[in-house]
Design a protein around this motif. Structure first.
Motif, PDB file in Angstrom:
ATOM      1  N   PRO A  67       0.867 -11.375  -5.332  1.00 17.40           N
ATOM      2  CA  PRO A  67       0.937 -11.881  -3.978  1.00 17.40           C
ATOM      3  C   PRO A  67      -0.154 -12.977  -3.589  1.00 17.40           C
ATOM      4  N   ALA A  68      -0.064 -14.003  -2.919  1.00 19.89           N
ATOM      5  CA  ALA A  68      -1.100 -14.808  -2.826  1.00 19.89           C
ATOM      6  C   ALA A  68      -2.184 -14.185  -1.650  1.00 19.89           C
ATOM      7  N   SER A  69      -1.601 -13.350  -0.819  1.00 22.06           N
ATOM      8  CA  SER A  69      -2.464 -12.694   0.238  1.00 22.06           C
ATOM      9  C   SER A  69      -1.910 -11.281   0.143  1.00 22.06           C
ATOM     10  N   LEU A  70      -2.787 -10.247   0.314  1.00 23.12           N
ATOM     11  CA  LEU A  70      -2.281  -8.925   0.393  1.00 23.12           C
ATOM     12  C   LEU A  70      -1.710  -8.571   1.669  1.00 23.12           C
ATOM     13  N   LYS A  71      -1.992  -9.343   2.670  1.00 24.47           N
ATOM     14  CA  LYS A  71      -1.676  -9.293   4.087  1.00 24.47           C
ATOM     15  C   LYS A  71      -0.066  -9.712   4.299  1.00 24.47           C
ATOM     16  N   GLU A  72       0.387 -10.295   3.055  1.00 20.21           N
ATOM     17  CA  GLU A  72       1.778 -11.032   3.495  1.00 20.21           C
ATOM     18  C   GLU A  72       2.696  -9.781   3.795  1.00 20.21           C
ATOM     19  N   PRO A  73       3.469  -9.858   4.943  1.00 25.11           N
ATOM     20  CA  PRO A  73       4.112  -8.843   5.525  1.00 25.11           C
ATOM     21  C   PRO A  73       5.402  -8.407   4.370  1.00 25.11           C
ATOM     22  N   GLY A  74       5.888  -9.357   3.673  1.00 25.06           N
ATOM     23  CA  GLY A  74       6.626  -9.021   2.630  1.00 25.06           C
ATOM     24  C   GLY A  74       6.064  -8.165   1.417  1.00 25.06           C
ATOM     25  N   PHE A  75       5.029  -8.488   1.136  1.00 22.71           N
ATOM     26  CA  PHE A  75       4.205  -7.772   0.241  1.00 22.71           C
ATOM     27  C   PHE A  75       3.968  -6.204   0.562  1.00 22.71           C
ATOM     28  N   LEU A  76       3.399  -6.100   1.841  1.00 23.56           N
ATOM     29  CA  LEU A  76       2.938  -4.970   2.423  1.00 23.56           C
ATOM     30  C   LEU A  76       4.353  -4.049   2.637  1.00 23.56           C
ATOM     31  N   GLU A  99      -5.124  -0.008   5.223  1.00 26.10           N
ATOM     32  CA  GLU A  99      -3.504   0.082   5.160  1.00 26.10           C
ATOM     33  C   GLU A  99      -3.055   0.322   4.046  1.00 26.10           C
ATOM     34  N   ILE A 100      -3.587  -0.405   3.115  1.00 30.56           N
ATOM     35  CA  ILE A 100      -3.111  -0.261   1.529  1.00 30.56           C
ATOM     36  C   ILE A 100      -3.716   1.027   0.966  1.00 30.56           C
ATOM     37  N   LEU A 101      -5.086   1.325   1.147  1.00 26.42           N
ATOM     38  CA  LEU A 101      -5.915   2.567   0.828  1.00 26.42           C
ATOM     39  C   LEU A 101      -4.934   3.708   1.262  1.00 26.42           C
ATOM     40  N   ALA A 102      -4.271   3.819   2.420  1.00 26.52           N
ATOM     41  CA  ALA A 102      -3.495   4.763   2.997  1.00 26.52           C
ATOM     42  C   ALA A 102      -2.274   5.121   2.429  1.00 26.52           C
ATOM     43  N   MET A 103      -1.811   4.048   1.766  1.00 26.02           N
ATOM     44  CA  MET A 103      -0.307   4.159   1.211  1.00 26.02           C
ATOM     45  C   MET A 103       0.014   5.247   0.053  1.00 26.02           C
ATOM     46  N   PRO A 104      -0.935   5.627  -0.909  1.00 24.07           N
ATOM     47  CA  PRO A 104      -0.768   6.660  -1.714  1.00 24.07           C
ATOM     48  C   PRO A 104      -0.519   7.927  -1.238  1.00 24.07           C
ATOM     49  N   ARG A 105       0.297   8.810  -1.753  1.00 22.55           N
ATOM     50  CA  ARG A 105       0.481  10.061  -1.230  1.00 22.55           C
ATOM     51  C   ARG A 105      -0.453  10.978  -1.763  1.00 22.55           C
ATOM     52  N   ILE A 106      -1.422  10.797  -2.813  1.00 20.79           N
ATOM     53  CA  ILE A 106      -2.621  11.639  -3.213  1.00 20.79           C
ATOM     54  C   ILE A 106      -3.683  10.914  -2.894  1.00 20.79           C
ATOM     55  N   TYR A 107      -4.087   9.780  -3.732  1.00 17.66           N
ATOM     56  CA  TYR A 107      -5.386   9.009  -3.151  1.00 17.66           C
ATOM     57  C   TYR A 107      -5.280   7.721  -4.018  1.00 17.66           C
ATOM     58  N   PRO A 108      -6.042   6.694  -3.611  1.00 17.23           N
ATOM     59  CA  PRO A 108      -6.351   5.548  -4.469  1.00 17.23           C
ATOM     60  C   PRO A 108      -7.561   5.648  -5.408  1.00 17.23           C
ATOM     61  N   VAL A 109      -7.419   5.540  -6.342  1.00 19.72           N
ATOM     62  CA  VAL A 109      -8.376   5.468  -7.331  1.00 19.72           C
ATOM     63  C   VAL A 109      -8.969   4.244  -7.794  1.00 19.72           C
ATOM     64  N   ASN A 110     -10.372   3.973  -8.322  1.00 20.09           N
ATOM     65  CA  ASN A 110     -10.670   2.713  -8.747  1.00 20.09           C
ATOM     66  C   ASN A 110     -11.562   3.139  -9.916  1.00 20.09           C
ATOM     67  N   LEU A 111     -11.504   2.185 -11.108  1.00 13.92           N
ATOM     68  CA  LEU A 111     -12.285   2.468 -12.212  1.00 13.92           C
ATOM     69  C   LEU A 111     -13.462   1.135 -12.046  1.00 13.92           C
TER      70      LEU A 111
END
Length: 179
Positions: A67-76, A99-111
């Protein structure tokens, strides 16, 4: 908890991130999609080239979104429709909003390529070298709305030799972090 029971959306861009994508795939995680930066012009001819994560995802047969932008409605809408368990983020290059961080059922992880809370933010590998650090490492953490501020799940340290280059350090940290 891993393997086919856990569905993952992977977000990353450089070679450092592609190492983690490869290992997650090899370990049997159900990788639903890889999200990476759009192709960028490189070299003298300014030819559009894909990110290392895009190349690796395509090699592994994983769907790719750029996505060019993470806020694109189609992408979200698309991302939300995947119904995934874990969002795995490695050197993606963009700050994710709640809004993206809340999407996973378990959680978002970062390395992250430092021993947090040290060297938060961009270019931690280069900063460790420039600052003359004798040690750095990798941190896996639960993502929150801050930048590299979530709860730490695990860390692994790595010594930095006197002659170690940023490229060598990045390669070593990518392997440690992926594991």
């Amino acid at each position: 908890m891993h393997g086919p029971r856990v569905s993952v959306v992977f977000m990353g861009t450089p070679r450092f991130a592609a190492v983690s994508l490869t290992l997650l795939h090899r370990e049997g995680f159900n990788i639903l999609a890889a999200v990476t930066q759009p192709d960028r012009p490189k070299g003298r001819g300014r030819k559009l080239l894909p990110s290392p994560v895009k190349k690796e995802a395509e090699r592994l047969g994983i769907e790719v979104a750029q996505p060019a932008s993470l806020k694109e409605p189609g992408f979200l809408g698309w991302l939300g429709s995947l119904g995934f368990d874990v969002l795995a983020v490695v050197a993606f290059g963009r700050i994710l909003f709640p809004e993206i961080l809340a999407m996973p059922r378990i959680y978002p992880v970062n390395l992250h390529a430092s021993l947090l809370p040290l060297l938060r933010g961009a270019a931690p590998i280069q900063r460790a070298i420039l600052e003359g650090a004798r040690e750095t490492g990798v941190t896996t953490m639960v993502m929150d709305a801050g930048v590299d501020t979530g709860d730490i799940l695990m860390q692994e340290a790595l010594d930095i030799g006197d002659e170690t280059t940023a490229g060598e350090l990045a390669d070593a940290l990518a392997v440690r972090g992926a594991a």
